[in-house]
Design an enzyme around this catalytic site. Structure first.
Site, PDB file in Angstrom:
ATOM      1  N   ARG A 172       6.541  -8.492   1.717  1.00 54.63           N
ATOM      2  CA  ARG A 172       7.349  -7.883   2.712  1.00 54.63           C
ATOM      3  C   ARG A 172       8.070  -8.844   3.748  1.00 54.63           C
ATOM      4  O   ARG A 172       9.549  -8.675   3.844  1.00 54.63           O
ATOM      5  CB  ARG A 172       6.663  -6.946   4.088  1.00 54.63           C
ATOM      6  CG  ARG A 172       7.577  -6.829   5.300  1.00 54.63           C
ATOM      7  CD  ARG A 172       7.020  -5.662   6.254  1.00 54.63           C
ATOM      8  NE  ARG A 172       6.654  -4.480   5.592  1.00 54.63           N
ATOM      9  CZ  ARG A 172       5.612  -3.635   5.762  1.00 54.63           C
ATOM     10  NH1 ARG A 172       4.556  -4.032   6.498  1.00 54.63           N
ATOM     11  NH2 ARG A 172       5.467  -2.526   5.334  1.00 54.63           N
ATOM     12  N   ASP A 218      -1.508   6.730   6.449  1.00 53.54           N
ATOM     13  CA  ASP A 218      -1.325   5.039   6.585  1.00 53.54           C
ATOM     14  C   ASP A 218      -2.283   4.813   7.736  1.00 53.54           C
ATOM     15  O   ASP A 218      -2.601   5.845   8.521  1.00 53.54           O
ATOM     16  CB  ASP A 218      -0.066   4.603   6.768  1.00 53.54           C
ATOM     17  CG  ASP A 218       0.144   3.286   6.712  1.00 53.54           C
ATOM     18  OD1 ASP A 218      -0.673   2.528   6.200  1.00 53.54           O
ATOM     19  OD2 ASP A 218       1.418   2.874   6.923  1.00 53.54           O
ATOM     20  N   THR A 238      -5.957  -1.653   6.846  1.00 50.81           N
ATOM     21  CA  THR A 238      -6.001  -2.833   7.066  1.00 50.81           C
ATOM     22  C   THR A 238      -7.428  -3.302   7.312  1.00 50.81           C
ATOM     23  O   THR A 238      -7.652  -4.526   7.616  1.00 50.81           O
ATOM     24  CB  THR A 238      -5.055  -3.535   8.132  1.00 50.81           C
ATOM     25  OG1 THR A 238      -5.349  -2.882   9.267  1.00 50.81           O
ATOM     26  CG2 THR A 238      -3.300  -3.359   7.815  1.00 50.81           C
ATOM     27  N   LYS A 288       0.890  -1.315   0.009  1.00 48.66           N
ATOM     28  CA  LYS A 288      -0.082  -0.086  -0.034  1.00 48.66           C
ATOM     29  C   LYS A 288       0.771   1.302   0.131  1.00 48.66           C
ATOM     30  O   LYS A 288       0.715   1.992  -0.697  1.00 48.66           O
ATOM     31  CB  LYS A 288      -0.999  -0.082   1.141  1.00 48.66           C
ATOM     32  CG  LYS A 288      -1.846  -1.100   1.150  1.00 48.66           C
ATOM     33  CD  LYS A 288      -2.787  -1.086   2.365  1.00 48.66           C
ATOM     34  CE  LYS A 288      -2.329  -1.567   3.484  1.00 48.66           C
ATOM     35  NZ  LYS A 288      -1.847  -2.713   3.588  1.00 48.66           N
ATOM     36  N   THR A 289       1.966   1.123   0.935  1.00 42.09           N
ATOM     37  CA  THR A 289       2.855   2.463   1.014  1.00 42.09           C
ATOM     38  C   THR A 289       3.291   2.642  -0.228  1.00 42.09           C
ATOM     39  O   THR A 289       3.827   3.726  -0.953  1.00 42.09           O
ATOM     40  CB  THR A 289       3.812   2.310   2.201  1.00 42.09           C
ATOM     41  OG1 THR A 289       3.121   1.900   3.305  1.00 42.09           O
ATOM     42  CG2 THR A 289       4.466   3.484   2.353  1.00 42.09           C
TER      43      THR A 289
HETATM   44  N1  LIG Z   1       4.099  -5.398  -5.674  1.00 42.34           N
HETATM   45  C1  LIG Z   1       5.696  -5.301  -5.219  1.00 42.34           C
HETATM   46  N2  LIG Z   1       6.485  -5.675  -5.981  1.00 42.34           N
HETATM   47  C2  LIG Z   1       7.653  -5.690  -5.220  1.00 42.34           C
HETATM   48  N3  LIG Z   1       7.992  -5.523  -4.141  1.00 42.34           N
HETATM   49  C3  LIG Z   1       6.892  -5.095  -3.397  1.00 42.34           C
HETATM   50  C4  LIG Z   1       5.647  -5.162  -3.758  1.00 42.34           C
HETATM   51  N4  LIG Z   1       4.680  -4.656  -2.910  1.00 42.34           N
HETATM   52  C5  LIG Z   1       5.479  -4.690  -1.599  1.00 42.34           C
HETATM   53  N5  LIG Z   1       6.867  -4.841  -1.891  1.00 42.34           N
HETATM   54  C6  LIG Z   1       7.877  -4.786  -1.138  1.00 42.34           C
HETATM   55  O1  LIG Z   1       7.309  -5.102   0.309  1.00 42.34           O
HETATM   56  C7  LIG Z   1       7.738  -4.084   1.201  1.00 42.34           C
HETATM   57  C8  LIG Z   1       6.546  -3.793   1.819  1.00 42.34           C
HETATM   58  O2  LIG Z   1       5.617  -3.012   1.107  1.00 42.34           O
HETATM   59  P1  LIG Z   1       4.887  -1.507   1.729  1.00 42.34           P
HETATM   60  O3  LIG Z   1       5.724  -0.893   2.879  1.00 42.34           O
HETATM   61  O4  LIG Z   1       4.135  -0.896   0.614  1.00 42.34           O
HETATM   62  O5  LIG Z   1       3.376  -2.535   2.334  1.00 42.34           O
HETATM   63  P2  LIG Z   1       2.325  -2.061   2.944  1.00 42.34           P
HETATM   64  O6  LIG Z   1       1.157  -2.833   2.446  1.00 42.34           O
HETATM   65  O7  LIG Z   1       2.366  -0.342   2.884  1.00 42.34           O
HETATM   66  O8  LIG Z   1       2.227  -2.444   4.447  1.00 42.34           O
HETATM   67  P3  LIG Z   1       1.826  -1.822   5.839  1.00 42.34           P
HETATM   68  O9  LIG Z   1       0.294  -1.509   5.543  1.00 42.34           O
HETATM   69  O10 LIG Z   1       2.506  -2.352   7.039  1.00 42.34           O
HETATM   70  O11 LIG Z   1       2.325  -0.153   5.788  1.00 42.34           O
HETATM   71  C9  LIG Z   1       8.134  -2.769   0.347  1.00 42.34           C
HETATM   72  O12 LIG Z   1       9.422  -2.577   0.665  1.00 42.34           O
HETATM   73  C10 LIG Z   1       8.746  -3.482  -1.143  1.00 42.34           C
HETATM   74  O13 LIG Z   1       9.953  -3.727  -1.189  1.00 42.34           O
END
Ligand SMILES: Nc1ncnc2c1ncn2[C@@H]1O[C@H](COP(=O)(O)OP(=O)(O)OP(=O)(O)O)[C@@H](O)[C@H]1O
Length: 338
Positions: free
Chosen positions: A220, A112, A161, A67-68
């Site tokens: 992640r 977030d 989430t 998401k981030t």
């Molecule tokens: N589609 C993707 N392709 C490649 N790497 C990814 C992808 N999605 C996520 N990642 C990797 O996973 C890590 C976590 O992703 P991210 O921080 O965007 O998750 P999030 O959904 O925002 O989690 P949270 O809700 O805990 O903040 C990132 O650093 C990235 O390296």
């Protein structure tokens, strides 16, 4: 408590640096989530062709699915500045007013865990999202008055989430909601192949495929397991790669199906203490001394996707597959709900 390795949340500064280095920076580099990526791509391109700020975007799904990363890509691909905040940091309307009033025109504001924002701020956000203005309250009691403040146009990207915890008026003000799903193993293999190449690691594909299959459908976690496997291979340079993966993951309690210690303890509690259910999530949480929100947002979606648990109106129920996974005999068919 879940271990650092398998938690789907980012934990320490070193972890955040590591994640930052592996984050894809454009939609074309982003692996998987084809539906959401296609929808976002259309939304961004249409806004660019009409020379307007893109609509507000809500991204929903379990932690660590990107998401981030997508919020950063929205800013990057549309050539806009990005401001980052989070629900818990906005504990009253004043925090949000300060944030909104300092935005530059066209900026992307990422919030977030938007479901954890203070209620008063949430109400202020309705007007800001719809009319790009807020009313600032000055004074208290009968002498209080409100001063309208015009805001520059901006795009809000909210991440959650728990969509169910968002008030309807807030949810309705997003022009687009993208639901992120757990990744397939072949998609995680692509994530890991890319990460291994960025980190200069020479790990054969079968070993990466094994890590992919044990990553809870979460990039992640895949990247974090890769880091631990790399450590293991550094310390045991003569061990064959595929064996090294098994040894490293066993050391961190990641089972062959990718369940971590918390997943396994929730499943065990459901089966052993509650006879397989049905049981409410709060009873499960109390019996484990865990936070109910973590179980609901992190553990449950994965166990449900794996076909190990189902949600029924009467509570959570373990499937016969769950009993098998724990090497236990399910109760007689007439006693199981599934
Ligand atoms: N589609 C993707 N392709 C490649 N790497 C990814 C992808 N999605 C996520 N990642 C990797 O996973 C890590 C976590 O992703 P991210 O921080 O965007 O998750 P999030 O959904 O925002 O989690 P949270 O809700 O805990 O903040 C990132 O650093 C990235 O390296």
């Amino acid at each position: 408590m879940t271990s650092e390795l398998t938690s789907a949340e980012p934990l320490d500064p070193a972890e955040l640096d590591f994640e930052g280095a592996l984050r894809p920076s454009s939609l074309s580099e982003f692996v998987g989530q084809r539906r959401v990526v296609g929808q976002l791509d259309l939304l961004l391109r249409a806004a660019e062709m009409d020379s307007r700020t893109p609509d507000h975007i809500l991204l929903a799904g379990p932690p660590g699915l990107g998401k981030t990363t997508l919020a950063m890509i929205v800013a990057h691909d549309s050539g806009r500045a990005l401001r980052m905040s989070s629900g818990p940091a906005i504990s009253h309307a004043g925090d949000l007013a300060a944030l909104l009033s300092s935005l530059v025109p066209g900026e992307v504001l990422f919030i977030d865990e938007i479901h954890r924002m203070a209620r008063s701020a949430e109400e202020m956000l309705y007007l800001a999202m719809e009319d790009f203005r807020i009313d600032i309250m000055v004074g208290k009691g009968v002498g209080a008055s409100s001063i309208p403040l015009e805001l520059p146009p901006f795009t809000l990207v909210g991440a959650t989430t728990r969509t169910g915890l968002l008030a309807n008026p807030l949810r309705d003000r997003f022009g687009f909601t993208g639901h992120l799903e757990f990744y397939e193993t072949d998609e995680l293999l692509q994530v890991l192949t890319r990460s291994a190449s960025l980190l200069g690691l020479d790990i054969p594909q079968p070993a990466l495929a094994e890590i992919a299959g044990r990553s809870r459908g979460t990039p992640r976690i895949a990247n974090r397991l890769l880091r631990r496997v790399r450590d293991y291979m550094t310390v045991h340079p003569h061990e064959e790669a595929r064996t090294a993966v098994d040894s490293a993951l066993a050391l961190y309690d990641v089972d062959p199906r990718g369940l971590d210690r918390l997943d396994t303890s929730v499943l065990r509690a459901l089966v052993e203490r509650f006879g397989g259910g049905p049981v409410g999530v709060s009873s499960l949480a109390v019996s484990l001394g865990e936070d109910a929100e973590t179980i609901e947002a992190v553990v449950e979606p994965f166990l449900i996707r794996e076909g190990l648990m189902v949600r029924t109106p009467r509570g959570r129920v373990a499937t016969s597959e769950a009993w098998k996974h724990l090497n236990l005999t399910p109760p007689a068919a007439d006693q199981t709900l599934l």
